[in-house]
Design a protein around this motif. Structure first.
Motif, PDB file in Angstrom:
ATOM      1  N   LYS A   1      31.782  13.531  48.686  1.00 12.77           N
ATOM      2  CA  LYS A   1      31.695  14.122  47.166  1.00 12.77           C
ATOM      3  C   LYS A   1      33.163  14.282  46.594  1.00 12.77           C
ATOM      4  CE  LYS A   1      27.595  16.808  48.247  1.00 12.77           C
ATOM      5  NZ  LYS A   1      26.676  16.172  47.297  1.00 12.77           N
ATOM      6  N   SER A   2      33.499  13.919  45.447  1.00 15.12           N
ATOM      7  CA  SER A   2      34.659  14.111  44.959  1.00 15.12           C
ATOM      8  C   SER A   2      35.140  15.084  43.670  1.00 15.12           C
ATOM      9  CB  SER A   2      35.125  12.650  44.791  1.00 15.12           C
ATOM     10  OG  SER A   2      35.043  11.770  45.695  1.00 15.12           O
ATOM     11  N   VAL A   3      36.168  15.563  43.642  1.00 14.20           N
ATOM     12  CA  VAL A   3      36.636  16.393  42.489  1.00 14.20           C
ATOM     13  C   VAL A   3      37.819  15.772  41.933  1.00 14.20           C
ATOM     14  CG1 VAL A   3      37.189  18.670  41.642  1.00 14.20           C
ATOM     15  CG2 VAL A   3      35.410  18.560  43.228  1.00 14.20           C
ATOM     16  N   VAL A   4      38.061  15.517  40.671  1.00 12.15           N
ATOM     17  CA  VAL A   4      38.974  14.554  40.306  1.00 12.15           C
ATOM     18  C   VAL A   4      39.748  15.196  38.963  1.00 12.15           C
ATOM     19  CG1 VAL A   4      39.689  12.218  39.372  1.00 12.15           C
ATOM     20  CG2 VAL A   4      37.885  12.574  41.096  1.00 12.15           C
TER      21      VAL A   4
ATOM     22  N   ILE B   1      34.707  14.705  37.358  1.00 11.80           N
ATOM     23  CA  ILE B   1      36.039  14.357  36.621  1.00 11.80           C
ATOM     24  C   ILE B   1      36.236  15.251  35.659  1.00 11.80           C
ATOM     25  CG2 ILE B   1      37.211  12.404  35.836  1.00 11.80           C
ATOM     26  CD1 ILE B   1      35.476  10.430  37.013  1.00 11.80           C
ATOM     27  N   ALA B   2      37.338  16.075  35.853  1.00 12.38           N
ATOM     28  CA  ALA B   2      37.865  17.028  34.748  1.00 12.38           C
ATOM     29  C   ALA B   2      39.172  16.639  33.943  1.00 12.38           C
ATOM     30  CB  ALA B   2      37.751  18.278  35.250  1.00 12.38           C
ATOM     31  N   PRO B   3      39.138  16.317  32.944  1.00 13.78           N
ATOM     32  CA  PRO B   3      40.425  16.392  32.055  1.00 13.78           C
ATOM     33  C   PRO B   3      41.229  17.550  32.119  1.00 13.78           C
ATOM     34  CG  PRO B   3      38.718  15.242  30.954  1.00 13.78           C
ATOM     35  CD  PRO B   3      37.774  16.135  31.781  1.00 13.78           C
ATOM     36  N   ASN B   4      40.584  18.698  32.009  1.00  2.00           N
ATOM     37  CA  ASN B   4      41.292  19.897  32.238  1.00  2.00           C
ATOM     38  C   ASN B   4      40.435  20.921  33.353  1.00  2.00           C
ATOM     39  OD1 ASN B   4      42.787  22.434  31.724  1.00  2.00           O
ATOM     40  ND2 ASN B   4      43.560  21.238  30.078  1.00  2.00           N
ATOM     41  N   PHE B   5      41.045  21.633  34.185  1.00  2.00           N
ATOM     42  CA  PHE B   5      40.203  22.709  35.046  1.00  2.00           C
ATOM     43  C   PHE B   5      40.449  24.090  34.517  1.00  2.00           C
ATOM     44  CE2 PHE B   5      40.559  19.325  38.308  1.00  2.00           C
ATOM     45  CZ  PHE B   5      39.284  19.091  38.520  1.00  2.00           C
TER      46      PHE B   5
ATOM     47  N   ARG C   1      50.721  26.528  36.460  1.00  4.22           N
ATOM     48  CA  ARG C   1      49.686  25.552  37.094  1.00  4.22           C
ATOM     49  C   ARG C   1      48.476  26.459  37.776  1.00  4.22           C
ATOM     50  NH1 ARG C   1      53.880  22.711  35.856  1.00  4.22           N
ATOM     51  NH2 ARG C   1      53.442  20.673  35.212  1.00  4.22           N
ATOM     52  N   LYS C   2      48.862  27.714  37.959  1.00  7.81           N
ATOM     53  CA  LYS C   2      47.827  28.606  38.433  1.00  7.81           C
ATOM     54  C   LYS C   2      46.687  28.712  37.635  1.00  7.81           C
ATOM     55  CE  LYS C   2      50.910  31.818  41.166  1.00  7.81           C
ATOM     56  NZ  LYS C   2      50.715  30.857  42.334  1.00  7.81           N
ATOM     57  N   SER C   3      46.677  28.470  36.487  1.00  6.98           N
ATOM     58  CA  SER C   3      45.780  28.326  35.461  1.00  6.98           C
ATOM     59  C   SER C   3      44.435  27.400  35.523  1.00  6.98           C
ATOM     60  CB  SER C   3      46.293  28.352  33.857  1.00  6.98           C
ATOM     61  OG  SER C   3      46.738  26.680  33.888  1.00  6.98           O
ATOM     62  N   PHE C   4      44.856  26.623  36.605  1.00  9.52           N
ATOM     63  CA  PHE C   4      43.872  25.332  36.821  1.00  9.52           C
ATOM     64  C   PHE C   4      43.025  25.611  38.142  1.00  9.52           C
ATOM     65  CE2 PHE C   4      47.548  22.905  34.778  1.00  9.52           C
ATOM     66  CZ  PHE C   4      47.161  22.887  33.550  1.00  9.52           C
ATOM     67  N   MET C   5      43.721  26.503  38.980  1.00 16.40           N
ATOM     68  CA  MET C   5      43.067  26.726  40.342  1.00 16.40           C
ATOM     69  C   MET C   5      41.707  27.328  40.299  1.00 16.40           C
ATOM     70  SD  MET C   5      45.129  25.273  42.191  1.00 16.40           S
ATOM     71  CE  MET C   5      45.870  24.118  40.702  1.00 16.40           C
ATOM     72  N   THR C   6      41.171  28.127  39.196  1.00 17.22           N
ATOM     73  CA  THR C   6      40.081  28.894  39.179  1.00 17.22           C
ATOM     74  C   THR C   6      39.028  27.718  39.047  1.00 17.22           C
ATOM     75  OG1 THR C   6      40.943  31.044  38.417  1.00 17.22           O
ATOM     76  CG2 THR C   6      38.407  30.506  38.280  1.00 17.22           C
ATOM     77  N   GLY C   7      39.235  26.928  38.134  1.00 14.51           N
ATOM     78  CA  GLY C   7      38.470  25.908  37.773  1.00 14.51           C
ATOM     79  C   GLY C   7      38.285  24.822  38.803  1.00 14.51           C
ATOM     80  N   ILE C   8      39.618  24.620  39.671  1.00 17.46           N
ATOM     81  CA  ILE C   8      39.305  23.635  40.828  1.00 17.46           C
ATOM     82  C   ILE C   8      38.361  24.401  41.815  1.00 17.46           C
ATOM     83  CG2 ILE C   8      40.522  22.775  42.692  1.00 17.46           C
ATOM     84  CD1 ILE C   8      42.898  22.163  40.867  1.00 17.46           C
ATOM     85  N   LYS C   9      38.571  25.443  42.250  1.00 21.76           N
ATOM     86  CA  LYS C   9      37.756  26.097  43.086  1.00 21.76           C
ATOM     87  C   LYS C   9      36.194  26.090  42.588  1.00 21.76           C
ATOM     88  CE  LYS C   9      36.192  28.879  46.307  1.00 21.76           C
ATOM     89  NZ  LYS C   9      36.408  30.506  46.313  1.00 21.76           N
ATOM     90  N   TYR C  10      35.920  26.447  41.198  1.00 18.11           N
ATOM     91  CA  TYR C  10      34.700  26.509  40.658  1.00 18.11           C
ATOM     92  C   TYR C  10      34.004  25.055  41.210  1.00 18.11           C
ATOM     93  CZ  TYR C  10      30.931  27.105  37.447  1.00 18.11           C
ATOM     94  OH  TYR C  10      29.607  27.116  36.913  1.00 18.11           O
ATOM     95  N   ALA C  11      34.696  23.961  40.488  1.00 18.11           N
ATOM     96  CA  ALA C  11      34.285  22.585  40.776  1.00 18.11           C
ATOM     97  C   ALA C  11      34.047  22.239  42.160  1.00 18.11           C
ATOM     98  CB  ALA C  11      35.402  21.483  40.076  1.00 18.11           C
ATOM     99  N   LEU C  12      34.936  22.750  43.088  1.00 16.20           N
ATOM    100  CA  LEU C  12      34.531  22.332  44.659  1.00 16.20           C
ATOM    101  C   LEU C  12      33.306  22.953  45.155  1.00 16.20           C
ATOM    102  CD1 LEU C  12      38.103  23.214  46.305  1.00 16.20           C
ATOM    103  CD2 LEU C  12      37.305  20.889  45.812  1.00 16.20           C
ATOM    104  N   GLY C  13      32.799  24.285  44.464  1.00 19.01           N
ATOM    105  CA  GLY C  13      31.555  24.907  44.750  1.00 19.01           C
ATOM    106  C   GLY C  13      30.481  23.903  44.197  1.00 19.01           C
ATOM    107  N   LYS C  14      30.717  23.720  42.742  1.00 22.14           N
ATOM    108  CA  LYS C  14      29.570  23.005  42.063  1.00 22.14           C
ATOM    109  C   LYS C  14      29.251  21.505  42.455  1.00 22.14           C
ATOM    110  CE  LYS C  14      27.994  25.665  38.821  1.00 22.14           C
ATOM    111  NZ  LYS C  14      26.393  25.931  38.824  1.00 22.14           N
ATOM    112  N   VAL C  15      30.447  20.690  42.931  1.00 20.97           N
ATOM    113  CA  VAL C  15      29.974  19.545  43.221  1.00 20.97           C
ATOM    114  C   VAL C  15      29.303  19.290  44.650  1.00 20.97           C
ATOM    115  CG1 VAL C  15      32.136  19.020  44.914  1.00 20.97           C
ATOM    116  CG2 VAL C  15      31.354  17.059  43.199  1.00 20.97           C
ATOM    117  N   MET C  16      29.286  20.423  45.447  1.00 20.91           N
ATOM    118  CA  MET C  16      28.434  20.366  46.720  1.00 20.91           C
ATOM    119  C   MET C  16      26.961  20.567  46.361  1.00 20.91           C
ATOM    120  SD  MET C  16      30.298  20.326  49.375  1.00 20.91           S
ATOM    121  CE  MET C  16      29.210  20.845  50.493  1.00 20.91           C
TER     122      MET C  16
END
Length: 265
Positions: free
Chosen positions: A94-97, A123-127, A236-251
């Protein structure tokens, strides 16, 4: 269950921030890195990197075949990010891009691979969650304001212009409005590029300056009024909440999803 993550681009600005987020999250485990340098080293051996004893690979296929992982997090550059993601999906990881700059053809190919293999991919243009909401609000507003211009501003080391966020915003707006020519019908540019890029009449203007991180304005005009929707990422901390969310969702996914707005509840 702890989610095991491989990260590509650990030395980049986003990658470095993501490393810290993963390492300090009890639900995530960093298991390997893909980097064009430091092949065969451990992350802890590289100056300036976190003291974590995980292997670094130059060849993504070697990494995917030798390391057990749940998710591949791609944060490098378009030139290699597409190939990395393609190999990960073919390896049924599984991938988060977050790498921007993929073409429509590349996204279509990755979609086919993910869907055929029933492998989740986001694939997210912005997290940044605020940026995703900004795009959704702009799409809604374009139902009522058909004249739209986008101004996106980023740091001077960004490789692609316009940004992936601006391109995605324009595509979402196009779902709410008919293509039209904006401005004076006899408008002429006295300097090439003065009116920005044109996509179905939507003008996109790209600004690149040191000191900026990621900023976008969507300006909509109507009779006697304008509406401006703005989002700013100051670090770039502003993107980390979205990345964490995406890592959970992609599962939970067995297909490719393009855009965070399509996985946000």
């Amino acid at each position: 269950m702890t989610i095991k993550v491989i990260i590509s681009g650990p030395r980049g600005r986003m990658g470095r921030e993501a490393l810290d987020m993963i390492i300090n999250d009890k639900d995530l485990e960093l298991v390997a890195c893909i980097d064009r340098m430091n092949d065969g080293k451990r992350l802890s051996d590289v100056e300036g990197m976190p003291n974590v004893n995980v292997p670094i690979f130059v060849e993504p296929n070697q990494c995917f075949q030798s390391v057990s992982a749940d998710i591949f997090l791609e944060l490098s550059i378009p030139e290699v990010g597409f190939d990395h993601t393609k190999l990960a999906l073919m390896s049924k990881i599984k991938s988060v891009v977050g790498t921007s700059g993929f073409t429509s053809e590349q996204i279509d190919l990755l979609t086919n691979i993910a869907n055929e293999n029933k492998v989740g991919c986001i694939i997210a243009p912005n997290f940044a969650i605020g940026a995703v909401l900004m795009m959704q609000f702009a799409k809604k507003a374009a139902t009522y304001f058909s004249d739209v211009e986008i101004i996106e501003k980023h740091h001077d080391q960004k490789l692609d212009a316009p940004s992936g966020t601006a391109v995605k915003t324009a595509k979402m707006i196009q779902e709410s409005r008919q293509a039209k020519r904006q401005g004076h019908p006899n408008e002429k540019e006295t300097m090439d590029g003065a009116r920005g890029a044109d996509t179905e009449g939507i003008r996109i203007h790209s600004v690149r300056l040191p000191g900026l991180v990621a900023h976008q304005e969507v300006i909509l005009g109507g009779l006697g009024q304008t509406l401006t929707i703005t989002h700013d990422s100051y670090n770039r901390k502003s993107f980390m909440t979205g990345i964490k969310y995406a890592l959970g969702k992609v599962m939970q996914l067995e297909k490719l999803v393009y855009g965070m707005e399509n996985v946000m509840d």
